[in-house]
Design a protein around this motif. Structure first.
Motif, PDB file in Angstrom:
ATOM      1  N   GLY A  10       2.285  -5.682   3.939  1.00  0.00           N
ATOM      2  CA  GLY A  10       2.360  -4.266   3.600  1.00  0.00           C
ATOM      3  C   GLY A  10       2.559  -3.930   2.261  1.00  0.00           C
ATOM      4  N   PRO A  11       3.497  -3.328   1.699  1.00  0.00           N
ATOM      5  CA  PRO A  11       3.520  -3.307   0.302  1.00  0.00           C
ATOM      6  C   PRO A  11       3.939  -4.452  -0.482  1.00  0.00           C
ATOM      7  N   SER A  12       4.542  -5.480   0.162  1.00  0.00           N
ATOM      8  CA  SER A  12       4.827  -6.733  -0.512  1.00  0.00           C
ATOM      9  C   SER A  12       3.506  -7.712  -0.928  1.00  0.00           C
ATOM     10  N   ARG A  13       2.391  -7.183  -0.185  1.00  0.00           N
ATOM     11  CA  ARG A  13       0.977  -8.146  -0.337  1.00  0.00           C
ATOM     12  C   ARG A  13       0.672  -8.364  -1.687  1.00  0.00           C
ATOM     13  N   PRO A  14       0.012  -9.577  -1.798  1.00  0.00           N
ATOM     14  CA  PRO A  14      -0.483  -9.932  -2.954  1.00  0.00           C
ATOM     15  C   PRO A  14      -1.934  -9.119  -3.140  1.00  0.00           C
ATOM     16  N   PHE A  15      -2.177  -8.995  -4.371  1.00  0.00           N
ATOM     17  CA  PHE A  15      -3.514  -8.216  -4.603  1.00  0.00           C
ATOM     18  C   PHE A  15      -4.130  -8.335  -6.320  1.00  0.00           C
TER      19      PHE A  15
END
Length: 215
Positions: A83-88
């Motif tokens: 979710g919003p904690s994902r790496p990118f």
């Protein structure tokens, strides 16, 4: 249809003045403005299926001219699981389709009370050259962030409110000088309307800063 949408995009003209000494290529646009609006695009697939897609943003000036376009790069698995904690990574391009800013955020959880879990984003401009970092601070009640230069020295600080969700109103994050003595700008999470807020996770932000801020 795609061609029609492309024609509707009005890009900000390239600055006529020479870029200041030391200004990374492509950031000279920021010397001509004191406000940016970041508009997240609503993805039809995400709206219909609920599956998290790669975020895309139009970055426009106060008169609606597009200055940059930002697109997230991440894999499907981490988007759904983290979710919003994902790496990118995120590529920000100008009106010549030239990547002028590259953002890198590694995987970390959202545990604000643990130093090893605090979020951190690396900022590169041009891509491959680190110019700074955005670091989450360890706080108990309010979200706070530190903007650092390439040497990890504090340049600006950001302090948010206790409640970052507010119905029918914008949520403001004041931006302060390095010592916290004076406010130099602000970031606003803008209320997008009941339907958009309820049925999508698309966000709009306003960023205000002085024109003489060092880029």
């Amino acid at each position: 249809m795609a061609a029609k949408q492309q024609k509707e995009v009005q890009w900000m003209p390239s600055p006529a003045q020479t870029a200041p000494v030391g200004c990374p290529p492509g950031l000279e646009y920021l010397t001509q403005i004191d406000q940016l609006l970041v508009q997240q695009q609503v993805e039809l697939l995400e709206l219909l299926t609920g599956c998290e897609t790669r975020n895309k943003y139009r970055i426009v000036n106060s008169v609606g001219q597009q200055v940059y376009f930002a697109q997230e790069e991440s894999d499907c698995c981490t988007r759904q699981c983290c979710g919003p904690s994902r790496p990118f990574t995120m590529s920000i391009t100008d009106n010549n389709q030239r990547e002028v800013i590259h953002l890198i955020r590694p995987l970390k959880c959202m545990a604000w009370c643990c130093f090893c879990c605090l979020q951190e984003m690396e900022v590169q401009s041009p891509p491959g050259t680190t110019i700074g970092y955005v670091k989450q601070d360890c706080t108990f009640w309010t979200p706070e962030f530190t903007i650092c230069n390439e040497a990890h020295e504090t340049v600006l600080t950001i302090k948010g409110p206790c409640c970052t969700c507010r119905c029918c109103a914008d949520v403001e994050f004041p931006v302060f000088s390095a010592d916290g003595a004076s406010q130099v700008g602000k970031i606003s999470k803008q209320w997008s309307g009941l339907v958009k807020e309820y049925f999508t996770d698309a966000d709009n932000f306003g960023i205000q800063f002085p024109m003489d801020l060092d880029v």
